[in-house]
Design an enzyme around this catalytic site. Structure first.
Site, PDB file in Angstrom:
ATOM      1  N   TYR A 253      -8.997   1.355  13.602  1.00 47.55           N
ATOM      2  CA  TYR A 253      -8.191   2.158  12.812  1.00 47.55           C
ATOM      3  C   TYR A 253      -9.241   3.361  12.424  1.00 47.55           C
ATOM      4  O   TYR A 253      -8.705   4.145  11.768  1.00 47.55           O
ATOM      5  CB  TYR A 253      -8.088   1.114  11.652  1.00 47.55           C
ATOM      6  CG  TYR A 253      -6.675   0.686  11.594  1.00 47.55           C
ATOM      7  CD1 TYR A 253      -5.480   1.188  10.679  1.00 47.55           C
ATOM      8  CD2 TYR A 253      -6.182  -0.292  12.540  1.00 47.55           C
ATOM      9  CE1 TYR A 253      -4.320   0.663  10.792  1.00 47.55           C
ATOM     10  CE2 TYR A 253      -5.131  -0.676  12.547  1.00 47.55           C
ATOM     11  CZ  TYR A 253      -4.096  -0.549  11.644  1.00 47.55           C
ATOM     12  OH  TYR A 253      -2.842  -1.100  11.806  1.00 47.55           O
TER      13      TYR A 253
ATOM     14  N   ASP B  39      -3.914  -6.145   9.444  1.00 45.72           N
ATOM     15  CA  ASP B  39      -2.802  -5.451   9.279  1.00 45.72           C
ATOM     16  C   ASP B  39      -1.834  -6.356  10.070  1.00 45.72           C
ATOM     17  O   ASP B  39      -0.800  -6.605   9.661  1.00 45.72           O
ATOM     18  CB  ASP B  39      -2.867  -4.256  10.224  1.00 45.72           C
ATOM     19  CG  ASP B  39      -1.507  -3.148   9.668  1.00 45.72           C
ATOM     20  OD1 ASP B  39      -0.904  -3.685   8.628  1.00 45.72           O
ATOM     21  OD2 ASP B  39      -1.545  -2.326  10.465  1.00 45.72           O
TER      22      ASP B  39
END
Length: 335
Positions: A124, A228
């Protein structure tokens, strides 16, 4: 004590769920003052940028924010506002609790677990580029500092909240340097908390076990991407994203938001479940030290769920976003 909170309505269904949460939190008994700022597609149309400096300035000044979901284009367009906020404010701990709620359909019972997701690095970090015209490369960043502080946050939470076990998820059998560093740091930190059981699972096996026996897990600590993905899986274990709140915590600021997206196709229809946003507000109240107000909201939610009259479509009812919020406010007023 009066608290000034940055309020970011978001876009899509964000303004609707934020409006619902705002009314509930104002009825909680906590003294809240809102400083409204805009980010995402709404800000892009007004100001020509998705994350105006005023948003970051407001959060830095108030040190706490409640945020609605913000649309992120898939595959092209601007980068995630959520990721930018977390990186700019160093909100390194993404805390996502999952539990069964009364009268919420689920295949499982006895689920009560919390994910601690590292929030600022891993894939990310957004370090990616094209290699020629036919390949793309993304760089996975795992640091000792990032790994140690998310592990410590998970163990501190376990100690303060009477949790018995912290489990690390990883793929260190394949990614021996990156996930290997994350796992080594986890066990180094675990030595500081001898009263708490520490163990680990390879991420694919952890996904399997969460589906088979989720009630056996307590606190999970994960790198960014795995955290996530498993967050959505865990939401599915307890009834869906409509009841899945979240917090993004750093040393100097905190942003609270639901896990779910902006669902633009439902915007303006007064349809989506506001509970994930309201429960994020409950987490915010606890962060602010307003534990009595937080518990009042929690009990009002339980009453509404048990009664079953004002449930949104995803919970098997026909109530709208604001009607469900009205019912919770009504229970709060009568307490």
């Amino acid at each position: 004590m009066r608290h000034t909170v940055t309020l970011i309505p978001g876009d899509g269904t964000g303004p609707e769920v934020i409006a619902a949460a705002r009314r509930v939190l104002e009825a909680s008994g906590a003294e809240l003052e809102w400083e409204v700022v805009e980010a995402g597609e709404t800000a892009l149309k007004k100001y020509g940028e998705v994350l105006p400096s005023e948003v970051l300035d407001s959060i830095r000044r108030n040190k706490v924010a409640l945020k609605g979901p913000i649309t992120t284009p898939v595959g092209t367009g601007f980068r995630s506002v959520n990721v930018a906020l977390r990186q700019e404010l160093d909100l390194y701990a993404n805390v996502r609790p999952f539990r069964n709620w009364p009268n919420v359909p689920s295949r499982y019972q006895g689920v009560d677990l919390v994910i601690f997701r590292e929030n600022t690095e891993d894939l990310y970090a957004g370090i990616e580029h094209m290699v020629g015209e036919d390949a793309a490369e993304s760089i996975k960043i795992i640091t000792r500092k990032g790994s140690q502080r998310i592990a410590r946050a998970a163990f501190e939470y376990a100690r303060k909240n009477g949790r018995r076990r912290v489990t690390a998820g990883h793929k260190a059998n394949i990614m021996k340097l990156t996930d290997g560093l994350f796992l080594r740091c986890f066990y180094e930190v675990a030595q500081e908390y001898p009263e708490i059981e520490a163990d680990d699972r390879i991420i694919d096996n952890l996904a399997l076990q969460l589906v088979q026996k989720p009630e056996q897990y307590d606190v999970l600590v994960l790198p960014n991407l795995y955290g996530d993905i498993l967050s959505d899986l865990c939401a599915g274990l307890v009834g869906g994203l409509g009841i899945a709140p979240g917090a993004n915590l750093g040393e100097t600021a905190a942003v609270f938001e639901p896990i779910h997206g902006s669902a633009p196709k439902y915007a303006g229809q007064n349809k989506v479940n506001p509970l994930a946003t309201i429960l994020s507000g409950v987490m915010m109240l606890e962060y602010l030290g307003e534990r009595e107000a937080a518990e009042r909201v929690r009990q009002a939610i339980i009453q509404v769920l048990q009664e079953g009259q004002y449930l949104t479509y995803d919970l098997g009812g026909s109530a709208g976003t604001q009607e469900m919020a009205d019912a919770i406010v009504s229970r709060l007023v009568s307490m």
